[in-house]
Design a protein around this motif. Structure first.
Motif, PDB file in Angstrom:
ATOM      1  N   UNK A  50       7.196  -9.651  28.139  1.00  0.00           N
ATOM      2  CA  UNK A  50       7.248 -10.573  29.271  1.00  0.00           C
ATOM      3  C   UNK A  50       5.850 -10.920  29.746  1.00  0.00           C
ATOM      4  N   UNK A  51       5.001  -9.899  29.856  1.00  0.00           N
ATOM      5  CA  UNK A  51       3.628 -10.137  30.328  1.00  0.00           C
ATOM      6  C   UNK A  51       2.841 -10.998  29.347  1.00  0.00           C
ATOM      7  N   UNK A  71       1.014 -19.674  30.347  1.00  0.00           N
ATOM      8  CA  UNK A  71       0.088 -20.147  31.382  1.00  0.00           C
ATOM      9  C   UNK A  71      -1.201 -20.683  30.764  1.00  0.00           C
ATOM     10  N   UNK A  97      17.138 -13.056  34.291  1.00  0.00           N
ATOM     11  CA  UNK A  97      15.762 -12.840  33.836  1.00  0.00           C
ATOM     12  C   UNK A  97      15.563 -11.332  33.639  1.00  0.00           C
ATOM     13  N   UNK A  98      15.274 -10.914  32.420  1.00  0.00           N
ATOM     14  CA  UNK A  98      15.013  -9.488  32.173  1.00  0.00           C
ATOM     15  C   UNK A  98      13.558  -9.172  32.511  1.00  0.00           C
ATOM     16  N   UNK A  99      12.643  -9.964  31.979  1.00  0.00           N
ATOM     17  CA  UNK A  99      11.215  -9.809  32.275  1.00  0.00           C
ATOM     18  C   UNK A  99      10.632 -11.225  32.310  1.00  0.00           C
ATOM     19  N   UNK A 100      10.346 -11.706  33.510  1.00  0.00           N
ATOM     20  CA  UNK A 100       9.911 -13.087  33.685  1.00  0.00           C
ATOM     21  C   UNK A 100       8.763 -13.428  32.715  1.00  0.00           C
ATOM     22  N   UNK A 145      10.006  -4.465  26.433  1.00  0.00           N
ATOM     23  CA  UNK A 145      10.318  -5.819  26.890  1.00  0.00           C
ATOM     24  C   UNK A 145       9.359  -6.264  28.002  1.00  0.00           C
ATOM     25  N   UNK A 146       8.903  -5.295  28.797  1.00  0.00           N
ATOM     26  CA  UNK A 146       7.963  -5.600  29.894  1.00  0.00           C
ATOM     27  C   UNK A 146       6.649  -6.160  29.352  1.00  0.00           C
ATOM     28  N   UNK A 194      -4.843  -6.046  23.857  1.00  0.00           N
ATOM     29  CA  UNK A 194      -3.882  -5.553  24.845  1.00  0.00           C
ATOM     30  C   UNK A 194      -2.528  -5.535  24.153  1.00  0.00           C
ATOM     31  N   UNK A 253       4.217 -14.586  29.384  1.00  0.00           N
ATOM     32  CA  UNK A 253       3.893 -15.273  30.630  1.00  0.00           C
ATOM     33  C   UNK A 253       2.441 -15.760  30.625  1.00  0.00           C
ATOM     34  N   UNK A 254       1.557 -14.864  30.212  1.00  0.00           N
ATOM     35  CA  UNK A 254       0.130 -15.225  30.190  1.00  0.00           C
ATOM     36  C   UNK A 254      -0.131 -16.314  29.145  1.00  0.00           C
ATOM     37  N   UNK A 269     -12.010  -8.857  25.355  1.00  0.00           N
ATOM     38  CA  UNK A 269     -10.792  -8.992  24.560  1.00  0.00           C
ATOM     39  C   UNK A 269     -11.067  -9.100  23.064  1.00  0.00           C
TER      40      UNK A 269
END
Lengths: 382, 138
Positions: free
Chosen positions: A140-141, A148, A190-193, A136-137, A241, A144-145, A252
């Motif tokens: 979230x990352x 953004x 929020x578990x993982x923003x 889940x982390x 990633x 989020x990216x 990337x």
């Protein structure tokens, strides 16, 4: 069309929590439903492919179904397990080895996020000790990216989750059948923003089965066969990633979902714009948004407007996760992709009931994605 | 006694803390932690290197619930405080996933400059205080 493969039977055991029932018993129920759908008997099945994480030997299901001596191969490919089972089943028929076979997925997971020994997936022990070995982390990352970089709001994530709970409410086989308003989804812990509790799917239990045969004999068993046009599986490339990784290169590369989807469309000779209904891996609401673009169904960043306009609703121009997806159905890992296929076949047959996509959909796309950076893409058509 | 979570992944207790990775002598690809074969060119030419101690935040999130085993943290579900997690680009060399000392989404930003540090993680079975690596905003 001698080498084409048709789906002539589908069966599902509902997804959810079933105290006292084994994954294998659920699998047997799914097989019986698929046999009834194709008007076949177990003895008519010439070979089987079974996928599961928790069940060590899915082939033991023959003890519940009938000891007919058929070849039965077990596959496991994490979240892409069902794609591997579908591919193995379809390819054996395509090669002319058998006329009729079945692909089966089943699983039964304990409650809560998946936590196991990180060394089993090639990760160092300290990664888990440090509190980083959590899928889940990563989601979230990544979400989020992506939000953004492509100007997508957290509100859109809530819209996606709300849509999937709503669709789950129309699906008698779904785990979560109660609609949840966007405001409640946003207000949840929020578990993982930026992902809240209600934006994630949960591991659960369930099974599904799909019977396939040579396309030229399909009319004997099905009024409206659905054809398996392509199944492609890809792992991560250097530069991607992905979930469960301690590092990434500076340079990337695209996610494996991009490569699997592209290969499937090329193999099928179909364009993403031709897809009438899609089932996309929505481990979380962000994953559904990202996979829309990674699969080629829209451009990166177009999701904000498309979702606001309702494009991904059952009534929209690009229906996504019409059965509620993982968010409403949960994820019994081995069965999840077979559920996607089950839904696509219902939609293409025109028998999806309250959640039927209008306008006689003829092409379906399914995408699986998960640890450790593996994707499976499947295309079916009428 | 104090110890670092995994002795092989950093030069702790040296004063100038660095993470330890590997660089391929053939194609130049950098890995963390070090591994036998290069993930880009598959050749066994990976040599131990110390990674840059600072960089920028490429991706981040928060860990909002207590991780299950084998998490070494001492917290309980009641005492657990969410921690930040990020993907940090160290120079032009590599991106490393690690904990962040900041857990407030309003105080974290893409492109933010961060530097390597240590934070207390918990106590191991032998009674040692275990440290881990983390990145702190500059």
């Amino acid at each position: 069309m001698t080498n084409d493969v048709a789906i002539i039977g589908i069966g599902m055991h509902p997804f959810g929590r079933f105290e006292g029932k084994t994954a294998m018993q659920m699998g047997a129920d799914a097989i019986r439903a698929a046999l009834a759908d194709a008007r076949l008997e177990w003895r008519d099945i010439q070979f089987a492919v079974g996928g599961s994480w928790e069940v060590a030997n899915p082939d033991a299901i023959v003890g519940l179904m009938g000891l007919t001596g058929i070849p039965f191969t077990n596959v496991f490919n994490a979240c892409a397990t069902s794609a591997s089972a579908t591919e193995a089943c379809a390819d054996a028929i395509r090669l002319g080895k058998y006329d009729i076979g079945i692909a089966i997925g089943m699983d039964k997971h304990p409650r809560g996020a998946f936590t196991v020994d990180p060394t089993l997936v090639g990760m160092p022990k300290w990664y888990g000790e440090n509190g980083q070995y959590l899928t889940t982390q990563f989601f979230g990352m990544k979400a989020n990216r992506y939000l953004h970089e492509h100007g997508i709001s957290q509100q859109t994530l809530a819209k996606v989750a709300a849509k999937n709970y709503r669709n789950g409410g129309l699906n008698p086989n779904a785990f979560r059948r109660k609609p949840i308003p966007e405001a409640e989804i946003l207000a949840a812990p929020v578990l993982n923003y930026p992902l809240t509790h209600y934006m994630f799917c949960a591991p659960d239990e369930g099974a599904a089965a799909v019977i396939m045969c040579r396309a030229d004999i399909a009319h004997r068993f099905a009024a409206k066969p659905v054809y398996v046009r392509a199944v492609e599986i890809r792992t991560r490339r250097y530069g991607a990633y992905e979930v469960n990784t301690t590092y990434a290169p500076v340079q990337e590369d695209d996610a494996p979902s991009v490569y699997a989807a592209r290969a499937a469309f090329e193999s099928a000779g179909i364009s993403p714009t031709d897809i009438d209904v899609a089932q996309l891996q929505d481990t979380d609401a962000g994953a559904e948004v990202i996979h829309m673009a990674e699969a080629g169904l829209c451009g990166h960043g177009d999701q904000e407007k498309l979702i606001a306009e309702g494009a991904t609703e059952i009534t929209g121009s690009m229906p996504v996760n019409t059965d509620g997806g993982l968010i409403a159905n949960g994820e019994p890992i081995g069965a999840s992709g077979m559920r996607q296929l089950h839904e696509l076949v219902l939609q293409l047959r025109g028998t999806a009931g309250d959640r039927q996509v209008a306008g006689d959909p003829r092409t379906g796309f399914a995408l699986l994605y998960g640890a450790p950076g593996t994707a499976g893409a499947t295309i079916v058509t009428t | 006694m104090q110890r670092m979570i995994a002795p092989e992944i950093s030069n702790w207790p040296e004063r100038d803390l660095r993470l330890v990775g590997g660089a391929c002598g053939d194609c130049g690809a950098t890995v963390f932690p070090i591994q036998d074969l290069c993930p880009r060119c598959s050749l066994p030419a990976v040599e131990r290197i110390e990674l840059p101690p600072a960089g920028t935040l490429v991706a981040w999130t928060t860990q909002g619930f207590l991780p299950g085993p084998p998490y070494l943290g001492d917290e309980t579900a009641k005492t657990f405080v969410p921690f930040g997690v990020g993907l940090v680009q160290l120079g032009e060399v590599i991106r490393v996933e690690g904990r962040l000392t900041e857990n407030d989404p309003d105080k974290l930003a893409f492109g933010m400059e961060v530097a390597l540090t240590t934070v207390p993680l918990g106590t191991d079975g032998d009674g040692n205080d275990v440290l881990t690596f983390a990145f702190r905003p500059l």
